[in-house]
Scaffold this motif. Structure first.
Motif: not given
Length: 502
Positions: A148-151, A495-500
């Motif tokens: 998922x979308x993350x840093x 660090x995730x940026x969404x719930x995914x």
């Protein structure tokens, strides 16, 4: 008249000879001390405490507490920068005092005190250079690779408790090259000076504490390699060891670090070649090479160009220039401005160098200058005359082993390929020099030579350049960004940026 440094000792005054551990200047727990004899006269010039295992343990525990709980690793970048600049200013302000202490410690003459390796000014330069890295070193932000979308980020953090183990020959430079980047990175540091150059380091530590380095962040334990150095390198509370010295001790550092996977930086000496071609300023090359192995430290420098590889067409001219400089070298009282070179650091080292000279003659090298010890009022000191061997082969002992004395081995060559082959035929790889007016040749050889630093028509070490060696000249680099980074650990953070899910 017998040479004596006692009047200078009384005029300068020496630090108390106590170590600084856990916020206090104190003697060793068992009361042991070391009497320091001056290399030029054999006189006892002072004593210092010998740290045993308990003293070292106290220092490491205090450094660990300061790292885990103290202010230094947590200071904002601007605050740490200001302290490091204050350290540099303090060193410059007390330069005359420190130069005099060095002359009493290791005998480096005051006439040589402005030259790079033995200069207080360069120590200040190193602190200022690393102060500049404090707010500039950082990590990366990277795009997600999968999930998922993350840093995805990286950070640099201080490595922890550092043991900085110094040699005696260049206490200003080596102190700064180890302590400045370690403090700049946010580490806490325990310094162990050489037993042959302790008073200089004690005073520098005191000046840095006065400049604002917190007590727990900087400590000094004094004493010889056994027991003091050994206790430091095996201590499980030390995260990194930075050592400059002999290959034999360097191997012990590596072995001791294996149990706890300590980070290690080692600078272990060299047998550096200077390659001299017919189109060079041959007189300059001869006097430069001879100067590196005689003036100031009397060849007791890891990067001295002790192997001169000279084209046969200019071989005799080079020898004449080297002999001319050798005849100009003066010895004696290090406080006398007419004195250009020091004694060897100890009787043991003096005898070792004389043994190499005997070996060189026995193996067939041609002695063209020196090879003797002075008599008269210099006889009590550890002096050896500037020595030049000609017709040296690269399989001779004097061409292969680090002598650490005023001995230059001159080897002939016929062409560029042969010169490179001889230069690289060594277990070391710290420095090298190329003397030529052909720019293409200069850069061609700089790339072919297996050495950490290559000087073209001269040689210099600078604060912003990495310094270290290939092969058995060590591990890692001192100076510049690479030195700063060697006192850090690289950490990855996601660090995730969404719930995914990542």
């Amino acid at each position: 008249m017998t040479l004596s440094v006692q009047p200078h000792r009384d005029a300068v005054g020496l630090p108390d000879g106590l170590m600084f551990v856990d916020g206090k200047w104190r003697p060793g727990q068992d009361g042991a001390s070391w009497q320091h004899r001056h290399p030029a006269t054999g006189e006892e010039v002072g004593s210092f405490a010998v740290a045993g295992a308990q003293d070292v343990d106290d220092a490491v525990r205090a450094a660990r507490r300061a790292f885990d709980e103290g202010p230094w690793p947590r200071l904002r970048a601007g605050q740490r920068i200001r302290v490091l600049h204050a350290c540099a200013a303090a060193l410059r302000e007390h330069a005359d005092e420190l130069r005099a202490l060095q002359a009493l410690d290791n005998g480096v003459p005051l006439s040589f005190a402005s030259v790079y390796a033995t200069s207080v000014g360069v120590a200040a330069d190193v602190f200022e250079h690393h102060a500049g890295w404090v707010d500039k070193i950082g990590g990366q932000t990277l795009p997600p690779f999968q999930g998922g979308d993350h840093l995805a980020m990286t950070f640099r953090e201080p490595v922890g408790v550092v043991a900085a183990i110094l040699p005696w020959n260049a206490p200003f430079l080596l102190f700064a090259q180890k302590v400045a980047p370690a403090l700049a990175a946010g580490c806490t540091v325990i310094v162990k000076p050489s037993e042959h150059a302790t008073f200089t380091v004690l005073r520098m530590v005191a000046l840095l504490l006065e400049a604002g380095v917190p007590e727990g962040a900087l400590q000094v334990v004094t004493g010889p390699g056994e027991p003091t150095g050994q206790a430091l390198i095996v201590h499980p509370g030390v995260d990194k060891v930075s050592f400059t010295g002999s290959r034999a001790v360097g191997r012990r550092v590596i072995e001791a670090s294996a149990g706890t996977m300590k980070r290690v930086s080692l600078e272990l000496g060299g047998k550096s070649p200077a390659l001299v071609f017919p189109d060079a300023d041959v007189n300059l090359a001869g006097m430069t090479a001879m100067g590196m192995v005689t003036m100031g430290l009397s060849g007791q420098a890891c990067v001295a160009h002790t192997r001169a590889l000279v084209h046969r067409d200019v071989y005799d001219q080079f020898l004449a220039a080297a002999q001319l400089l050798a005849g100009m070298i003066t010895y004696g009282d290090p406080f006398d401005p007419a004195v250009l070179a020091s004694a060897l650091i100890s009787e043991k080292q003096r005898d070792r160098v004389m043994g190499y000279i005997e070996t060189g003659e026995r193996e067939g090298a041609r002695l063209v200058a020196g090879g003797t010890r002075p008599d008269g009022d210099l006889a009590a000191g550890n002096f050896v005359a500037p020595t030049i061997f000609a017709d040296v082969r690269n399989d001779m002992t004097i061409a292969r082993e680090e002598i650490f004395g005023p001995v230059l081995a001159v080897l002939p060559f016929d062409d560029e390929d042969e010169a490179v082959r001889i230069a690289n035929d060594t277990e070391y790889g710290l420095g090298a020099g190329v003397y030529t007016t052909d720019v293409r040749r200069a850069f061609r050889l700089a790339r072919r030579l297996r050495a950490g630093t290559v000087g073209i028509n001269g040689f210099q070490v600078e604060p912003h350049l990495p310094f270290g060696g290939f092969q058995q000249s060590g591990l890692g680099r001192e100076g510049g960004q690479s030195a700063f980074e060697s006192y850090t650990e690289l950490k990855s953070v996601l660090m995730p940026l969404t719930e995914e899910l990542m």
